[in-house]
Design an enzyme around this catalytic site. Sequence first.
Site, PDB file in Angstrom:
ATOM      1  N   LYS A  73       0.985  -1.131  -0.051  1.00 17.84           N
ATOM      2  CA  LYS A  73       0.073   0.222   0.102  1.00 17.84           C
ATOM      3  C   LYS A  73       0.938   1.273   0.132  1.00 17.84           C
ATOM      4  O   LYS A  73       2.101   1.244   0.671  1.00 17.84           O
ATOM      5  CB  LYS A  73      -0.800  -0.034   1.068  1.00 17.84           C
ATOM      6  CG  LYS A  73      -2.016   0.963   1.203  1.00 17.84           C
ATOM      7  CD  LYS A  73      -2.825   0.957   2.489  1.00 17.84           C
ATOM      8  CE  LYS A  73      -3.888   1.991   2.860  1.00 17.84           C
ATOM      9  NZ  LYS A  73      -4.965   1.571   3.784  1.00 17.84           N
ATOM     10  N   SER A 148      -9.821   1.690   2.799  1.00 17.01           N
ATOM     11  CA  SER A 148      -8.920   2.504   2.020  1.00 17.01           C
ATOM     12  C   SER A 148      -7.920   1.719   1.416  1.00 17.01           C
ATOM     13  O   SER A 148      -7.402   2.283   0.282  1.00 17.01           O
ATOM     14  CB  SER A 148      -8.178   3.814   2.828  1.00 17.01           C
ATOM     15  OG  SER A 148      -7.272   2.927   3.826  1.00 17.01           O
ATOM     16  N   SER A 172      -9.768  -0.637   7.131  1.00 15.76           N
ATOM     17  CA  SER A 172      -9.453  -0.390   5.828  1.00 15.76           C
ATOM     18  C   SER A 172      -8.678  -1.822   5.123  1.00 15.76           C
ATOM     19  O   SER A 172      -8.349  -1.617   3.953  1.00 15.76           O
ATOM     20  CB  SER A 172      -8.518   0.649   5.707  1.00 15.76           C
ATOM     21  OG  SER A 172      -9.026   1.881   5.496  1.00 15.76           O
TER      22      SER A 172
HETATM   23  N1  GLN Z   1     -13.195   3.764   6.064  1.00 16.28           N
HETATM   24  C1  GLN Z   1     -12.739   4.043   7.485  1.00 16.28           C
HETATM   25  C2  GLN Z   1     -12.388   5.689   7.471  1.00 16.28           C
HETATM   26  O1  GLN Z   1     -12.725   6.209   6.452  1.00 16.28           O
HETATM   27  C3  GLN Z   1     -11.604   3.269   7.728  1.00 16.28           C
HETATM   28  C4  GLN Z   1     -10.174   3.882   7.236  1.00 16.28           C
HETATM   29  C5  GLN Z   1      -8.983   3.138   7.420  1.00 16.28           C
HETATM   30  O2  GLN Z   1      -8.978   1.910   8.326  1.00 16.28           O
HETATM   31  N2  GLN Z   1      -7.842   3.666   7.346  1.00 16.28           N
HETATM   32  O3  GLN Z   1     -11.891   6.012   8.126  1.00 16.28           O
END
Ligand code: GLN
Length: 486
Positions: A73, A148, A172
Site C-alpha cells: 500500500k 482505504s 481498511s
Molecule cells: N473507512 C474508514 C475511514 O474512512 C477506515 C479507514 C482506515 O481503516 N484506514 O476512516
Amino acid sequence: MIRDLHTKLVAGEVTAVGLAERYLQAIEKREPEIRAFLTVLGEEALHSAKLVDEQLKRGETIDLLAGIPGAIKDNICMTGVRTTAGSKILDNYIAPYDATVVKKLKAKGVVIVGKTNMDEFAMGSSTESSAYQKTRNPIDTERVPGGSSGGSAAAVAAGEAVWSLGSDTGGSIRQPAAFCGVVGLKPTYGRVSRSGLIAMASSLDQIGPFGMSVEDVAIVFSRIAGADPLDATTAESGNGKLFEEYLTGDIRGLRIGVPKEYFSEQLDSRVRKATLAALERFKSLGATVTEISLPHSTSALPVYYILMPSEVSSNLARFDGIKYGLSINDQKDSAEETSALLETYLDTRRHGFGREVKRRIMLGTYTLSAGYYDAYYKKAQKVRALIRQDFETAFQAVDVIFSPTTPEAAFRFGEKTDDPLRMYLSDIYTVTANLAGVPAISFPIGHIEEVGKQLPVGGQLMGKWFDEETLLRAADAFERRSADAS
Ligand code: GLN
C-alpha cells in the site's frame, strides 16, 4: 497458493524471474481497467527475483515467501520509491527509508511488484478519495473495491500480486477484503510495527496482509509480526511458532460468540443470510455458537469519528510545505518573511489536501479545541474504555466473535460520495476492533446475486489480544470446508 509456488520454485519448475514476469504481465494487461497500482516496480521486482534464482542455483534454502510477488500500500515507505499515501501533498515524496515491515519482507527475499492505490491518507471506504485514481473492483468493475486499501485488495483479487499489505485504522483491510472476495487480517494493536507507515490515527493504525487464502495471509503475517525498537507500541509475543503452523483444520470445541448488536436494520438481508449460513458451517465443524452482547458497540462509530479525526488533525500537521513533499510558495522573495511562511503553510495545505482530509482535520481540530475537548475527545476516550471492557467480558465466555464484515456488499461508484455519513456507515462492524485493539480477520463466506454478478460477502472473526492464531485457525478450517463443499 504461496506454498504451491514455493514448491515449484524449489523444484525448478518455475524461476523467480519467470514468476515476476508473469505477474508484471498480468499488471500490464489488467491495469488499464483495474487501476490498483500507483507505481509499478518492474525493474526492482526482476532484480529481487534474480537474487532468489541465484540463491536457488547455489543450492541454498529459501524462505517460503522468497520470490513470491507482492504489492505494498502506498502509505508504507520503501527506500527510493515514491510514496504518496494517495495524496497530492506527497506527490513528489521519495521515501528515504524502508518501513520495518518492508525491511523484514525484503530480508526474506520477497519480490515487490508495486505500490497500491488508496484513499487519501487512508481516509475512505472506496478509493474514491484517492487524489490519483479510482480502483475498480475486479469482480464487478462498476463497483468500488472498498477502501482505504482498495488497491491492495484489488491487486490480489485481479491476480496482479499473490499477496499484499494494507493498513487498517477502522476497517481498511477487512472491508476491501470483503468487497473483493479475498482474505485480510488486521493484527492486534502492537503486533506489527508501524515504523514507516504514514500515520493516520496512531492509536488505531495497524499494517496487515491480504491473500487469496487464509494460509497465504498467515505466511505473510508471520514475517511482519514482532517487536520493533522503532515502534514503542509493539510488544514481543508468541513462542516463535509461525502462524501457518497453527492451521490444523480442527476447531472442535471452539466457542464462537455472535454479538446481537451487529444484526441491526442496517444489515442487508442477503448478507444476514450468508452470515447465518456461515455459523451453521462453523457448527458443522464442531464449534459452538452463542449469542453475546457488546453493549457499547453501538457507540463505536461515533467514538471512532471523534477520536480518529482528532489524531488525524495532529498527525497531519506535519504536512506544511516545509518538511515534506509539496510546497507551494509563490512569495519566495517577499520581504515579509513571516507572512510568506504563513502563506506557504496555507497554500500548500489548501492545494495539497483533498476534501475528505480537510473535513477530518477540521473536525479533529474542533474536538481537540479547549472549549470542546472535555465534551468530545475526553468523553469519547471514556467510551472507548467501555468498548474495550465489553470485549474483556465477552472473552470470558467465548474464544472468538463472529459477525458480517460489512452491512452490505460492494457498492457502486458515486453511490456514497455525496453523503460522507453514509460512507462512514460502511465501517460500522469494523471500527470496534480498532478501538479495542483486538485482532480481526475478514474472509469470504458466500455471495449475493446482483444483476447477474456474484458479489462476495465477507465474514469477520475478532479474537483476543495477541491471539491471531485462533482467528487464522478458525478461518482456515472454514475455508477448507468451503472448498470441500464446492
Ligand atoms: N473507512 C474508514 C475511514 O474512512 C477506515 C479507514 C482506515 O481503516 N484506514 O476512516
